[in-house]
Motif scaffolding. Structure first.
Motif, PDB file in Angstrom:
ATOM      1  N   ALA A 135       0.838  -1.211   0.000  1.00  0.00           N
ATOM      2  CA  ALA A 135       0.000   0.000   0.000  1.00  0.00           C
ATOM      3  C   ALA A 135       0.867   1.253   0.000  1.00  0.00           C
ATOM      4  N   GLY A 136       1.778   1.335   0.955  1.00  0.00           N
ATOM      5  CA  GLY A 136       2.619   2.525   1.052  1.00  0.00           C
ATOM      6  C   GLY A 136       3.478   2.732  -0.186  1.00  0.00           C
ATOM      7  N   GLU A 137       3.999   1.629  -0.743  1.00  0.00           N
ATOM      8  CA  GLU A 137       4.869   1.753  -1.913  1.00  0.00           C
ATOM      9  C   GLU A 137       4.084   2.119  -3.165  1.00  0.00           C
ATOM     10  N   LEU A 138       2.862   1.612  -3.306  1.00  0.00           N
ATOM     11  CA  LEU A 138       2.048   1.995  -4.463  1.00  0.00           C
ATOM     12  C   LEU A 138       1.699   3.477  -4.409  1.00  0.00           C
ATOM     13  N   PHE A 139       1.457   3.997  -3.206  1.00  0.00           N
ATOM     14  CA  PHE A 139       1.207   5.437  -3.080  1.00  0.00           C
ATOM     15  C   PHE A 139       2.434   6.221  -3.541  1.00  0.00           C
ATOM     16  N   GLY A 140       3.615   5.726  -3.176  1.00  0.00           N
ATOM     17  CA  GLY A 140       4.837   6.409  -3.590  1.00  0.00           C
ATOM     18  C   GLY A 140       5.058   6.353  -5.084  1.00  0.00           C
ATOM     19  N   VAL A 141       4.828   5.198  -5.712  1.00  0.00           N
ATOM     20  CA  VAL A 141       4.977   5.067  -7.163  1.00  0.00           C
ATOM     21  C   VAL A 141       3.968   5.963  -7.876  1.00  0.00           C
ATOM     22  N   THR A 162       5.244  -5.308  -4.913  1.00  0.00           N
ATOM     23  CA  THR A 162       4.838  -3.998  -5.443  1.00  0.00           C
ATOM     24  C   THR A 162       5.279  -3.855  -6.893  1.00  0.00           C
ATOM     25  N   LEU A 163       6.523  -4.233  -7.163  1.00  0.00           N
ATOM     26  CA  LEU A 163       7.050  -4.117  -8.523  1.00  0.00           C
ATOM     27  C   LEU A 163       6.240  -4.979  -9.483  1.00  0.00           C
ATOM     28  N   SER A 164       5.790  -6.138  -9.026  1.00  0.00           N
ATOM     29  CA  SER A 164       4.963  -7.012  -9.860  1.00  0.00           C
ATOM     30  C   SER A 164       3.667  -6.317 -10.255  1.00  0.00           C
ATOM     31  N   VAL A 165       3.050  -5.626  -9.303  1.00  0.00           N
ATOM     32  CA  VAL A 165       1.799  -4.904  -9.588  1.00  0.00           C
ATOM     33  C   VAL A 165       2.057  -3.769 -10.574  1.00  0.00           C
ATOM     34  N   VAL A 194      -6.800  -0.243  -1.852  1.00  0.00           N
ATOM     35  CA  VAL A 194      -7.255  -1.636  -1.730  1.00  0.00           C
ATOM     36  C   VAL A 194      -6.286  -2.436  -0.864  1.00  0.00           C
ATOM     37  N   ALA A 195      -4.990  -2.245  -1.076  1.00  0.00           N
ATOM     38  CA  ALA A 195      -3.985  -2.954  -0.290  1.00  0.00           C
ATOM     39  C   ALA A 195      -4.040  -2.520   1.178  1.00  0.00           C
ATOM     40  N   ALA A 196      -4.258  -1.237   1.428  1.00  0.00           N
ATOM     41  CA  ALA A 196      -4.356  -0.752   2.807  1.00  0.00           C
ATOM     42  C   ALA A 196      -5.548  -1.385   3.519  1.00  0.00           C
ATOM     43  N   VAL A 197      -6.670  -1.503   2.808  1.00  0.00           N
ATOM     44  CA  VAL A 197      -7.848  -2.159   3.390  1.00  0.00           C
ATOM     45  C   VAL A 197      -7.523  -3.620   3.697  1.00  0.00           C
ATOM     46  N   ALA A 198      -6.833  -4.283   2.764  1.00  0.00           N
ATOM     47  CA  ALA A 198      -6.448  -5.678   2.978  1.00  0.00           C
ATOM     48  C   ALA A 198      -5.533  -5.821   4.190  1.00  0.00           C
ATOM     49  N   SER A 199      -4.709  -4.807   4.443  1.00  0.00           N
ATOM     50  CA  SER A 199      -3.779  -4.871   5.572  1.00  0.00           C
ATOM     51  C   SER A 199      -4.503  -4.830   6.915  1.00  0.00           C
ATOM     52  N   ALA A 200      -5.759  -4.367   6.908  1.00  0.00           N
ATOM     53  CA  ALA A 200      -6.545  -4.333   8.142  1.00  0.00           C
ATOM     54  C   ALA A 200      -7.118  -5.697   8.485  1.00  0.00           C
ATOM     55  N   GLY A 201      -7.041  -6.646   7.546  1.00  0.00           N
ATOM     56  CA  GLY A 201      -7.528  -7.995   7.796  1.00  0.00           C
ATOM     57  C   GLY A 201      -8.991  -8.019   8.178  1.00  0.00           C
ATOM     58  N   PRO A 225      -3.178   0.995  12.068  1.00  0.00           N
ATOM     59  CA  PRO A 225      -2.127   1.511  11.180  1.00  0.00           C
ATOM     60  C   PRO A 225      -2.659   1.839   9.787  1.00  0.00           C
ATOM     61  N   ALA A 226      -3.597   1.021   9.285  1.00  0.00           N
ATOM     62  CA  ALA A 226      -4.175   1.279   7.958  1.00  0.00           C
ATOM     63  C   ALA A 226      -4.928   2.596   7.929  1.00  0.00           C
ATOM     64  N   THR A 227      -5.581   2.945   9.035  1.00  0.00           N
ATOM     65  CA  THR A 227      -6.293   4.220   9.116  1.00  0.00           C
ATOM     66  C   THR A 227      -5.316   5.377   9.016  1.00  0.00           C
ATOM     67  N   THR A 228      -4.211   5.269   9.753  1.00  0.00           N
ATOM     68  CA  THR A 228      -3.188   6.319   9.713  1.00  0.00           C
ATOM     69  C   THR A 228      -2.598   6.444   8.310  1.00  0.00           C
ATOM     70  N   THR A 229      -2.312   5.306   7.685  1.00  0.00           N
ATOM     71  CA  THR A 229      -1.761   5.308   6.320  1.00  0.00           C
ATOM     72  C   THR A 229      -2.682   6.044   5.358  1.00  0.00           C
ATOM     73  N   LEU A 230      -3.973   5.749   5.425  1.00  0.00           N
ATOM     74  CA  LEU A 230      -4.920   6.369   4.501  1.00  0.00           C
ATOM     75  C   LEU A 230      -5.175   7.836   4.852  1.00  0.00           C
ATOM     76  N   ALA A 231      -5.173   8.158   6.140  1.00  0.00           N
ATOM     77  CA  ALA A 231      -5.350   9.552   6.536  1.00  0.00           C
ATOM     78  C   ALA A 231      -4.184  10.400   6.023  1.00  0.00           C
ATOM     79  N   VAL A 232      -2.971   9.857   6.104  1.00  0.00           N
ATOM     80  CA  VAL A 232      -1.803  10.576   5.579  1.00  0.00           C
ATOM     81  C   VAL A 232      -1.893  10.688   4.054  1.00  0.00           C
TER      82      VAL A 232
END
Length: 272
Positions: A35-41, A81-84, A109-116, A167-174
């Motif tokens: 999630a974090g890396e896709l946001f960066g790309v 991430t590179l595969s995606v 989508v990945a961030a949501v998945a990280s929340a399990g 953590p996923a909430t913080t990631t998406l809020a940022v």
């Protein structure tokens, strides 16, 4: 949200979303990293016009595009991430701008998945943070101030959420600070929609004059789920202007059973 894409871009996003599940392998930890890396790309492609145009150009062979993203991002992001990203640049896009937009969507989508199995809590926390931003003018101004550095805004968000939210909430809020949506509030609302979509849920905003008990919420969710043929997640707003009753907004539908609505109807009939 996939509905914001059209034609070939919508087909590409749907295929990439399916592929993302395989890339993260059901691991919340891997999903968080991706999630974090896709946001960066996504941010890199938005800022580098020549790179964005090259990797989204249908006339450029796929091998050249995947090779270039391997050179640019290889060793800087996880292999998942590179595969995606490689898969994304191999697909067709209606416009070059759809590619970074799609990668951001996949990051959500990945961030949501990280929340399990806490994806429902994630939705609630995103909604609560959006309301906090709306209700606190000083916070809203601080997050929208163009003169304030993005990292400074991110630190502020982290100080408010870390240790109190997923953590996923913080990631998406940022991520909502990135400026890819008109406002932070719009970004958070879109992320909530994606979270509901990932869980195959409807998303309903419920306005009431007083808070509902747990049993009342469960009954309302059950009624709406039966009506719409899938589970419905409730965003509850206590709104004094409602006076009494309940107002439900789900998609383009509005179910208004409030006292104020009935009074307005009565006034219109009298005026007519």
């Amino acid at each position: 949200m996939t509905s914001s894409f059209r034609g070939a871009s919508a087909e590409s996003v749907a295929a990439l979303t399916d592929g993302l599940r395989g890339a993260v392998g059901g691991s919340p930890e891997t999903a968080a990293v991706v999630a974090g890396e896709l946001f960066g790309v996504s941010q890199t492609l938005r800022g580098e016009g020549s790179l964005r145009r090259f990797v989204s150009d249908v006339s450029v062979p796929d091998e050249a595009k995947t090779g270039l993203v391997g050179q640019v991002f290889g060793g800087k992001v996880a292999e998942a991430t590179l595969s995606v990203v490689r898969s994304a640049v191999s697909r067709r896009w209606v416009s070059a701008g759809d590619l970074p937009k799609a990668l951001e969507h996949l990051g959500v989508v990945a961030a949501v998945a990280s929340a399990g199995d806490q994806a429902g809590r994630l939705s609630d926390e995103l909604f609560a943070f959006a309301q906090a931003v709306k209700d606190a003018p000083e916070l809203r101004d601080a997050l929208s101030d163009p003169a304030r550095a993005l990292e400074d805004k991110a630190r502020l968000v982290r100080s408010l959420l870390e240790g109190k939210a997923l953590p996923a909430t913080t990631t998406l809020a940022v991520q909502s600070l990135a400026g890819t949506y008109r406002t932070v509030a719009v970004a958070l609302a879109e992320y909530q929609k994606v979270a509901a979509e990932v869980q195959n849920q409807g998303l309903a905003t419920v306005r009431v004059a007083r808070d509902l008990s747990g049993a009342e919420r469960d009954r309302l969710a059950e009624v709406l789920s039966r009506q719409y043929g899938r589970p419905v997640h409730l965003n509850l707003l206590v709104d004094p202007t409602v006076l009494g009753g309940i107002r439900v907004e789900i998609g383009d539908d509005v179910i208004d059973g409030t006292v104020s609505s009935r009074l307005d109807d009565a006034r219109r009939r009298l005026a007519g």
